[in-house]
Design a protein around this motif. Structure first.
Motif, PDB file in Angstrom:
ATOM      1  N   VAL A  10       0.838  -1.202   0.000  1.00 28.54           N
ATOM      2  CA  VAL A  10       0.000   0.000   0.000  1.00 28.54           C
ATOM      3  C   VAL A  10       0.873   1.253   0.000  1.00 28.54           C
ATOM      4  N   LEU A  11       1.908   1.269   0.825  1.00 25.77           N
ATOM      5  CA  LEU A  11       2.783   2.441   0.876  1.00 25.77           C
ATOM      6  C   LEU A  11       3.523   2.643  -0.439  1.00 25.77           C
ATOM      7  N   LEU A  12       3.986   1.561  -1.035  1.00 28.10           N
ATOM      8  CA  LEU A  12       4.655   1.645  -2.330  1.00 28.10           C
ATOM      9  C   LEU A  12       3.675   2.144  -3.394  1.00 28.10           C
ATOM     10  N   ALA A  13       2.474   1.614  -3.388  1.00 24.34           N
ATOM     11  CA  ALA A  13       1.464   1.999  -4.372  1.00 24.34           C
ATOM     12  C   ALA A  13       1.034   3.449  -4.212  1.00 24.34           C
ATOM     13  N   LEU A  14       1.018   3.939  -2.994  1.00 22.47           N
ATOM     14  CA  LEU A  14       0.572   5.304  -2.730  1.00 22.47           C
ATOM     15  C   LEU A  14       1.390   6.326  -3.514  1.00 22.47           C
ATOM     16  N   VAL A  15       2.690   6.095  -3.628  1.00 20.62           N
ATOM     17  CA  VAL A  15       3.557   6.982  -4.409  1.00 20.62           C
ATOM     18  C   VAL A  15       3.033   7.082  -5.846  1.00 20.62           C
ATOM     19  N   PHE A  16       2.678   5.960  -6.428  1.00 16.63           N
ATOM     20  CA  PHE A  16       2.257   5.935  -7.823  1.00 16.63           C
ATOM     21  C   PHE A  16       0.824   6.405  -8.012  1.00 16.63           C
ATOM     22  N   LEU A  17      -0.039   6.117  -7.053  1.00 17.13           N
ATOM     23  CA  LEU A  17      -1.420   6.587  -7.154  1.00 17.13           C
ATOM     24  C   LEU A  17      -1.482   8.117  -7.064  1.00 17.13           C
ATOM     25  N   LEU A  18      -0.717   8.693  -6.157  1.00 14.82           N
ATOM     26  CA  LEU A  18      -0.673  10.152  -6.043  1.00 14.82           C
ATOM     27  C   LEU A  18      -0.036  10.772  -7.290  1.00 14.82           C
ATOM     28  N   SER A  19       0.985  10.140  -7.797  1.00 17.75           N
ATOM     29  CA  SER A  19       1.621  10.612  -9.018  1.00 17.75           C
ATOM     30  C   SER A  19       0.658  10.539 -10.200  1.00 17.75           C
ATOM     31  N   LEU A  55      -3.154   2.279 -12.823  1.00 21.52           N
ATOM     32  CA  LEU A  55      -3.491   0.851 -12.893  1.00 21.52           C
ATOM     33  C   LEU A  55      -2.513   0.006 -12.080  1.00 21.52           C
ATOM     34  N   GLY A  56      -1.229   0.317 -12.193  1.00 23.23           N
ATOM     35  CA  GLY A  56      -0.229  -0.426 -11.428  1.00 23.23           C
ATOM     36  C   GLY A  56      -0.397  -0.226  -9.930  1.00 23.23           C
ATOM     37  N   GLY A  57      -0.669   1.016  -9.531  1.00 24.63           N
ATOM     38  CA  GLY A  57      -0.882   1.301  -8.111  1.00 24.63           C
ATOM     39  C   GLY A  57      -2.091   0.561  -7.560  1.00 24.63           C
ATOM     40  N   LEU A  58      -3.172   0.550  -8.330  1.00 23.67           N
ATOM     41  CA  LEU A  58      -4.361  -0.200  -7.902  1.00 23.67           C
ATOM     42  C   LEU A  58      -4.073  -1.696  -7.837  1.00 23.67           C
ATOM     43  N   GLY A  59      -3.313  -2.202  -8.809  1.00 25.98           N
ATOM     44  CA  GLY A  59      -2.936  -3.618  -8.798  1.00 25.98           C
ATOM     45  C   GLY A  59      -2.132  -3.978  -7.558  1.00 25.98           C
ATOM     46  N   LEU A  60      -1.219  -3.090  -7.165  1.00 25.31           N
ATOM     47  CA  LEU A  60      -0.425  -3.338  -5.960  1.00 25.31           C
ATOM     48  C   LEU A  60      -1.292  -3.322  -4.704  1.00 25.31           C
ATOM     49  N   VAL A  68       2.499  -8.316 -12.354  1.00 25.42           N
ATOM     50  CA  VAL A  68       2.403  -7.515 -13.579  1.00 25.42           C
ATOM     51  C   VAL A  68       2.396  -6.031 -13.231  1.00 25.42           C
ATOM     52  N   ALA A  69       1.643  -5.663 -12.205  1.00 19.84           N
ATOM     53  CA  ALA A  69       1.572  -4.263 -11.786  1.00 19.84           C
ATOM     54  C   ALA A  69       2.964  -3.735 -11.437  1.00 19.84           C
ATOM     55  N   ALA A  70       3.692  -4.498 -10.629  1.00 17.51           N
ATOM     56  CA  ALA A  70       5.029  -4.073 -10.221  1.00 17.51           C
ATOM     57  C   ALA A  70       5.973  -3.977 -11.414  1.00 17.51           C
ATOM     58  N   LEU A  71       5.910  -4.954 -12.297  1.00 12.66           N
ATOM     59  CA  LEU A  71       6.800  -4.975 -13.456  1.00 12.66           C
ATOM     60  C   LEU A  71       6.480  -3.832 -14.426  1.00 12.66           C
ATOM     61  N   VAL A 115      11.553  -6.431  -6.228  1.00 14.23           N
ATOM     62  CA  VAL A 115      11.441  -7.325  -5.075  1.00 14.23           C
ATOM     63  C   VAL A 115      10.001  -7.830  -4.947  1.00 14.23           C
ATOM     64  N   VAL A 116       9.024  -6.938  -5.114  1.00 12.61           N
ATOM     65  CA  VAL A 116       7.620  -7.358  -5.073  1.00 12.61           C
ATOM     66  C   VAL A 116       7.351  -8.372  -6.181  1.00 12.61           C
ATOM     67  N   PHE A 117       7.819  -8.078  -7.388  1.00  8.46           N
ATOM     68  CA  PHE A 117       7.647  -8.999  -8.510  1.00  8.46           C
ATOM     69  C   PHE A 117       8.202 -10.380  -8.165  1.00  8.46           C
ATOM     70  N   TYR A 118       9.402 -10.405  -7.609  1.00  9.18           N
ATOM     71  CA  TYR A 118      10.040 -11.671  -7.246  1.00  9.18           C
ATOM     72  C   TYR A 118       9.252 -12.404  -6.157  1.00  9.18           C
ATOM     73  N   LEU A 119       8.898 -11.683  -5.104  1.00  9.12           N
ATOM     74  CA  LEU A 119       8.229 -12.321  -3.970  1.00  9.12           C
ATOM     75  C   LEU A 119       6.865 -12.904  -4.330  1.00  9.12           C
ATOM     76  N   VAL A 120       6.081 -12.168  -5.113  1.00  8.64           N
ATOM     77  CA  VAL A 120       4.750 -12.694  -5.422  1.00  8.64           C
ATOM     78  C   VAL A 120       4.827 -13.878  -6.383  1.00  8.64           C
ATOM     79  N   ASN A 121       5.934 -14.041  -7.060  1.00  6.53           N
ATOM     80  CA  ASN A 121       6.085 -15.201  -7.934  1.00  6.53           C
ATOM     81  C   ASN A 121       6.678 -16.398  -7.202  1.00  6.53           C
ATOM     82  N   GLN A 122       6.971 -16.249  -5.931  1.00  7.39           N
ATOM     83  CA  GLN A 122       7.464 -17.358  -5.125  1.00  7.39           C
ATOM     84  C   GLN A 122       6.325 -18.119  -4.466  1.00  7.39           C
TER      85      GLN A 122
END
Length: 138
Positions: A10-19, A55-60, A68-71, A115-122
């Motif tokens: 959520v904190l990571l996504a907030l940067v992109f949603l506000l942007s 879209l990426g921020g909402l996906g996160l 996909v959102a992170a990538l 890191v998010v991309f990697y972790l969610v694919n584990q």
């Protein structure tokens, strides 16, 4: 630990949603700045990056194809960092410092997104997510 991953997303996504809000509501002004940096089709680029960030921020946040959102956001930030924050081209010390800070911030965001991309694919079970990863485990 699931709550930690959710709060981090959520904190990571907030940067992109506000942007995204800025890109989509102030596209003309942002396009003028992008054009001054040599970006072709600046207004289209500002709007396109705003859509990717939204879209990426909402996906996160929602955990919808989080990988996909992170990538997508990371791939968008790479050219943006080199074109919009080319601190090595600046001669004014204050402008150079500001651009270097923004360039470094983007590098850190790209790293966090990877890191998010990697972790969610584990795992197929994303904590507090609506869908699993699109790419699956690899």
């Amino acid at each position: 630990m699931d709550i930690v991953f959710l709060v981090g997303r959520v904190l990571l996504a907030l940067v992109f949603l506000l942007s995204a809000v800025g890109h989509l509501t102030q596209s003309k002004g942002m396009a003028q700045y992008a054009q001054s940096k040599g970006v072709p089709a600046a207004e289209a680029g500002v709007i396109a990056s705003g859509v990717v960030f939204a879209l990426g921020g909402l996906g996160l946040v929602l955990g919808v194809w989080t990988d996909v959102a992170a990538l997508l956001i990371a791939l968008t930030l790479i050219p943006v960092s080199f074109v919009m924050h080319a601190f090595w081209k600046e001669s004014d010390p204050a402008a150079k410092q500001a651009e270097q800070i923004n360039f470094n911030k983007n590098l850190a965001l790209i790293g966090g997104l990877l890191v998010v991309f990697y972790l969610v694919n584990q795992t197929q079970d994303i904590p507090a997510g609506i869908t699993g990863p699109l790419f699956g485990r690899w």
